[in-house]
Design an enzyme around this catalytic site. Structure first.
Site, mmCIF file in Angstrom:
data_model
loop_
_atom_site.group_PDB
_atom_site.id
_atom_site.type_symbol
_atom_site.label_atom_id
_atom_site.label_comp_id
_atom_site.label_asym_id
_atom_site.label_seq_id
_atom_site.Cartn_x
_atom_site.Cartn_y
_atom_site.Cartn_z
ATOM 1 N N CYS A 140 -68.340 79.660 38.839
ATOM 2 C CA CYS A 140 -68.532 80.525 40.014
ATOM 3 C C CYS A 140 -68.524 79.714 41.307
ATOM 4 O O CYS A 140 -68.639 80.273 42.392
ATOM 5 C CB CYS A 140 -69.859 81.268 39.911
ATOM 6 S SG CYS A 140 -69.996 82.348 38.503
ATOM 7 N N ASP A 179 -70.835 77.487 42.292
ATOM 8 C CA ASP A 179 -72.162 76.954 42.611
ATOM 9 C C ASP A 179 -73.008 76.976 41.350
ATOM 10 O O ASP A 179 -73.037 77.982 40.648
ATOM 11 C CB ASP A 179 -72.883 77.839 43.646
ATOM 12 C CG ASP A 179 -72.361 77.618 45.051
ATOM 13 O OD1 ASP A 179 -72.226 76.466 45.449
ATOM 14 O OD2 ASP A 179 -72.103 78.625 45.728
ATOM 15 N N CYS A 223 -71.654 73.179 47.486
ATOM 16 C CA CYS A 223 -71.288 72.635 48.794
ATOM 17 C C CYS A 223 -72.445 71.801 49.369
ATOM 18 O O CYS A 223 -73.497 71.662 48.753
ATOM 19 C CB CYS A 223 -70.968 73.787 49.734
ATOM 20 S SG CYS A 223 -72.362 74.899 49.933
ATOM 21 N N CYS A 253 -77.280 79.625 49.342
ATOM 22 C CA CYS A 253 -77.757 78.352 48.777
ATOM 23 C C CYS A 253 -79.278 78.343 48.698
ATOM 24 O O CYS A 253 -79.858 77.827 47.746
ATOM 25 C CB CYS A 253 -77.268 77.178 49.632
ATOM 26 S SG CYS A 253 -75.483 77.043 49.683
#
Ligand code: FES
Length: 308
Positions: free
Chosen positions: A35, A37, A62, A106
């Site tokens: 996916c 992440d 990221c 995140c």
């Protein structure tokens, strides 16, 4: 291009508490590499006091995913489990001096990983271990519970916000109707509980306006998220920009005994060679991902960084 706070940059280039923990008391896995992440949070808990004495993370994502994961470990070490569970994803973002709206997912990933690690420590079933079919967004592995928690915790009232905070709906957008249902239901409950003004609640009919409504089979988010067209670069310009970006990152890698060198560029594939401490390092995939994100931001074009 996203604006990152100095603290996000600091925690990206020098993440704290990264790596594997031996004999962890609890492990929480969220997301999936497929996916884009994934985060594994490992905690050590003193059973006598229920205090988190140590925390480590591994993440594939990221720069803001690395920074958020690192911030999470800093926030929870020294806290009791009960105290740690009062943290919100906004606390993680605040600790970092804020995150771009598009990167709030995140911080949500960190929050979810903490809950998963605590459930694992307590020997409880983790509610995110859903059966196939319970997912709302299959592209990003997001279920109803995660959307509902993100909506409640952050007062979300639009589809776009849900995508920013969970990634749900950010790819093929076939899940938009499912997201709408959860958003309508959750906002309605929040209004009933006095947590949200009725006028602010998500209204699918409002979302049917031209900006958000699908045209010719496309989802509103698919339209919204289309990349902005940028001036076309020549191959030479692209390679120079890629070289510049990589050269800008090398001093940071060298600080940790590693290095990264541009080998070749073929279309959207950027071949790099990792060396020094980067070779065999468990954080190598993070390094590659960070380089990739930096290049995408600099060029404004999708590309893939491949270690060779
Ligand atoms: S299923 Fe949600 S974006 Fe594809």
């Amino acid at each position: 291009m996203w604006e990152y706070s100095e603290k996000v940059q600091e925690y990206f280039y020098n993440p704290k508490n990264a790596g594997v923990m031996e004999n962890a008391s609890g492990i929480g896995d969220v997301g999936a590499i497929s996916c884009g992440d994934a985060l594994r949070l490992m905690i050590k808990v003193d059973p006598a006091t229920d205090t988190i004495t140590d925390a480590r993370f591994q993440t594939f994502g990221c720069g803001s995913a690395i920074a958020s994961s690192s911030a999470l470990t800093e926030l929870i070490i020294g806290k009791t489990i009960a105290e740690a569970l009062t943290l919100t994803n906004q606390d993680i973002a605040d600790f970092l001096g804020g995150l771009p709206p598009e990167k709030m997912h995140c911080s949500v990933m960190g929050y979810e990983a903490l809950r998963a690690a605590v459930a694992n420590y307590r020997g409880e079933a983790w509610e995110d271990d859903h059966e196939e079919g319970a997912l709302v967004c299959k592209c990003f592995g997001v279920d109803e519970g995660m959307i509902e928690r993100a909506v409640r915790m952050n007062g979300l009232t639009t589809l776009e916000q849900v995508t920013h905070f969970t990634k749900a709906g950010g790819s093929c957008a076939t899940c938009i109707e499912g997201i709408e249902e959860v958003l309508v239901k959750t906002n309605a409950a929040m209004v009933a509980e006095g947590l949200l003004d009725a006028a602010e609640a998500f209204d699918p009919d409002q979302a049917a306006r031209p900006v958000r409504r699908p045209k010719a089979g496309k989802s509103p988010l698919a339209i919204k998220l289309e990349p902005v067209s940028k001036p076309k670069l020549t191959n030479l310009q692209r390679i120079r920009l890629i070289e510049e970006a990589i050269e800008g990152l090398r001093p940071f890698l060298r600080q940790d005994g590693g290095d990264c060198e541009l080998i070749d560029v073929e279309g959207d594939r950027v071949m790099v060679k990792l060396s020094g401490a980067c070779v065999g390092c468990q954080m190598a995939s993070i390094t590659v991902n960070g380089v990739q994100e930096r290049l995408i931001e600099k060029l404004g074009q999708p590309l893939r960084v491949i270690p060779v």
